[in-house]
Scaffold this active site. Structure first.
Site, PDB file in Angstrom:
ATOM      1  N   GLU A  95       2.418 -11.904  -2.473  1.00 20.98           N
ATOM      2  CA  GLU A  95       2.418 -10.471  -2.212  1.00 20.98           C
ATOM      3  C   GLU A  95       3.781 -10.021  -1.712  1.00 20.98           C
ATOM      4  O   GLU A  95       4.487 -10.776  -1.048  1.00 20.98           O
ATOM      5  CB  GLU A  95       1.327 -10.144  -1.182  1.00 20.98           C
ATOM      6  CG  GLU A  95      -0.060 -10.362  -1.788  1.00 20.98           C
ATOM      7  CD  GLU A  95      -1.216 -10.189  -0.809  1.00 20.98           C
ATOM      8  OE1 GLU A  95      -2.283  -9.775  -1.265  1.00 20.98           O
ATOM      9  OE2 GLU A  95      -1.060 -10.467   0.381  1.00 20.98           O
ATOM     10  N   CYS A 108       9.648  -6.072   1.744  1.00 17.69           N
ATOM     11  CA  CYS A 108       9.253  -7.275   2.475  1.00 17.69           C
ATOM     12  C   CYS A 108       8.791  -8.273   1.412  1.00 17.69           C
ATOM     13  O   CYS A 108       7.816  -8.035   0.710  1.00 17.69           O
ATOM     14  CB  CYS A 108       8.124  -6.918   3.436  1.00 17.69           C
ATOM     15  SG  CYS A 108       7.430  -8.343   4.271  1.00 17.69           S
ATOM     16  N   CYS A 115       1.863 -21.049   2.924  1.00 17.76           N
ATOM     17  CA  CYS A 115       2.831 -21.430   3.958  1.00 17.76           C
ATOM     18  C   CYS A 115       2.424 -22.772   4.547  1.00 17.76           C
ATOM     19  O   CYS A 115       1.246 -23.056   4.708  1.00 17.76           O
ATOM     20  CB  CYS A 115       2.859 -20.375   5.063  1.00 17.76           C
ATOM     21  SG  CYS A 115       4.209 -20.610   6.248  1.00 17.76           S
ATOM     22  N   CYS A 119       0.710 -21.075  12.121  1.00 15.90           N
ATOM     23  CA  CYS A 119       0.598 -20.058  13.169  1.00 15.90           C
ATOM     24  C   CYS A 119      -0.836 -19.532  13.212  1.00 15.90           C
ATOM     25  O   CYS A 119      -1.356 -19.066  12.197  1.00 15.90           O
ATOM     26  CB  CYS A 119       1.580 -18.910  12.903  1.00 15.90           C
ATOM     27  SG  CYS A 119       3.290 -19.455  12.731  1.00 15.90           S
ATOM     28  N   CYS A 122      -1.748 -15.828  12.012  1.00 16.01           N
ATOM     29  CA  CYS A 122      -1.230 -15.316  10.729  1.00 16.01           C
ATOM     30  C   CYS A 122      -2.178 -15.644   9.581  1.00 16.01           C
ATOM     31  O   CYS A 122      -2.588 -16.795   9.423  1.00 16.01           O
ATOM     32  CB  CYS A 122       0.151 -15.918  10.466  1.00 16.01           C
ATOM     33  SG  CYS A 122       0.856 -15.391   8.898  1.00 16.01           S
ATOM     34  N   SER A 221      10.809 -15.544  14.856  1.00 10.12           N
ATOM     35  CA  SER A 221       9.465 -15.191  15.333  1.00 10.12           C
ATOM     36  C   SER A 221       9.173 -16.053  16.550  1.00 10.12           C
ATOM     37  O   SER A 221       8.773 -17.201  16.417  1.00 10.12           O
ATOM     38  CB  SER A 221       8.441 -15.464  14.230  1.00 10.12           C
ATOM     39  OG  SER A 221       8.784 -14.720  13.093  1.00 10.12           O
ATOM     40  N   CYS A 340       2.489  -7.030   8.713  1.00 11.41           N
ATOM     41  CA  CYS A 340       2.914  -8.393   9.069  1.00 11.41           C
ATOM     42  C   CYS A 340       1.719  -9.298   9.291  1.00 11.41           C
ATOM     43  O   CYS A 340       0.812  -8.967  10.044  1.00 11.41           O
ATOM     44  CB  CYS A 340       3.682  -8.385  10.390  1.00 11.41           C
ATOM     45  SG  CYS A 340       5.400  -8.010  10.266  1.00 11.41           S
TER      46      CYS A 340
END
Ligand code: SAH
Length: 347
Positions: A95, A108, A115, A119, A122, A221, A340
């Site tokens: 995306e 973005c 990933c 985290c 997320c 982050s 985010c």
């Protein structure tokens, strides 16, 4: 020849394209023509290359493919944000998001499918890492958003953040190649100063970026400057500790003299006390820094709750007093899960 075995023609440089033609007894300028089609005119197929003869197009098709991305589904938020579900040549989806404000349009973009980091807050971390994006797949996302920006907002794209899916520094070589195209005259010619790479903090790669003298901006982050807290929400922190991260950032600053931005969400009961604030200030005071306090975008499990305004004030007041720039960033595109940490291929 089987499609799978054919190489993507966009992996070839201008010189390699020219040699392809001269080796076949054709003119070198055909290579220039193809290059222009691929990079200036954004051709998605060999059929588009209308100034080449039918035979030449067929010959190219015999040898190569153009693995262009395809925007499968475009969603528009009430606030102007656009989210694209982007289909890759092997059917996987990533995306990317267009975020308009009064003065800029920001893309973005994603750097990996899924990933490899974990985290806890997320949505992307639940997808696991399936593969790295190649440079063209990153570049294509940017071009698609630039077109949407012109079409829907009447202006070109002004900024890029690598804050979509994935950890950009774990796909470093392809990241650099895509940025070369984005900033190069044969691509979009954008200034690297308008590009921000956001990382969860991979110390070795931050040092490498400093050695490579990259010109784009760095965002980290952080979310906590206390090891036990950070490890509980970002478990890889057990491997890449805050001390190592901080040392790599000191190295980055010494080499680049470039301000560091920290992304930081304040959660109730996790990092909302004075002790957390003090640790943050202590962590980042070695260099000019900016802290973006980002609003938490819930990902449906109810474990994390955005802290209230009094906790945010605690941060803002203390940071300002220490001479650290601080901004509170409200999320955009929440109604379409484009904010985010919400990118998880729901569609
Ligand atoms: N892997 C990179 C880039 C992708 S994440 C990185 O970690 O920086 C982009 C930003 O969104 C990061 O700052 C991340 O911490 C933040 N984020 C992730 N999930 C979020 C959520 N649910 N709400 C708000 N921000 C989130």
């Amino acid at each position: 020849m089987d499609t799978i075995q054919k190489k993507d023609i966009r992996a070839l440089s201008r010189e390699e394209l020219k040699s392809f033609f001269t080796e076949r007894g054709d003119k070198a300028f055909r290579g220039d023509q193809v290059f222009e089609w691929l990079w200036k005119k954004g051709a998605h197929s060999f059929e588009d290359m209308t100034n080449l003869s039918k035979e030449t197009r067929a010959m190219l098709m015999d040898h190569y493919v153009i693995n262009h991305i395809k925007v499968d589904n475009m969603q528009r938020s009430t606030d102007g944000t656009i989210k694209n579900a982007v289909r890759l040549h092997d059917g996987l989806i990533v995306e990317s998001v267009l975020i308009p404000t009064a003065s800029r349009t920001t893309a973005c973009v994603s750097s990996q499918v899924g990933c490899s980091l974990d985290c806890k807050f997320c949505a992307t971390s639940r997808l696991k890492r399936m593969r790295n994006l190649n440079p063209d797949e990153i570049y294509d996302q940017v071009v698609a958003i630039d077109r949407q920006s012109r079409l829907y907002h009447g202006r070109p794209l002004s900024n890029i953040v690598f804050m979509g899916m994935g950890e950009p520094l774990m796909n470093y070589n392809n990241l650099l190649k895509s940025i070369e195209k984005i900033t190069g005259n044969e691509g979009l010619g954008m200034s690297p100063k308008r590009i921000t790479v956001s990382t969860s903090g991979v110390p070795k790669m931050i040092r490498k970026m400093a050695d490579d003298e990259v010109k784009f901006k760095l965002a980290v982050s952080l979310h906590s400057a206390i090891d036990s807290v950070r490890t509980s929400i970002m478990p890889f922190n057990a491997t890449f500790t805050l001390e190592e991260l901080r040392e790599s950032l000191i190295y980055w600053y010494q080499k680049t003299k470039s301000r560091i931005t920290y992304e930081y969400v304040v959660w109730e009961g996790i990092n909302d006390t004075q002790k957390d604030v003090d640790a943050l200030i202590n962590f980042c005071k070695f260099a000019p820094s900016k802290v973006n306090l980002i609003e938490y975008n819930p990902i449906d499990d109810g474990i994390f709750q955005q802290a209230d305004d009094s906790a945010l004030s605690l941060y803002v007041n203390a940071l300002e007093k220490s001479g650290i720039t601080v901004t509170i960033r409200r999320s955009r595109g929440k109604d379409i899960d484009a904010a985010c940490g919400q990118l998880a291929n729901k569609s």
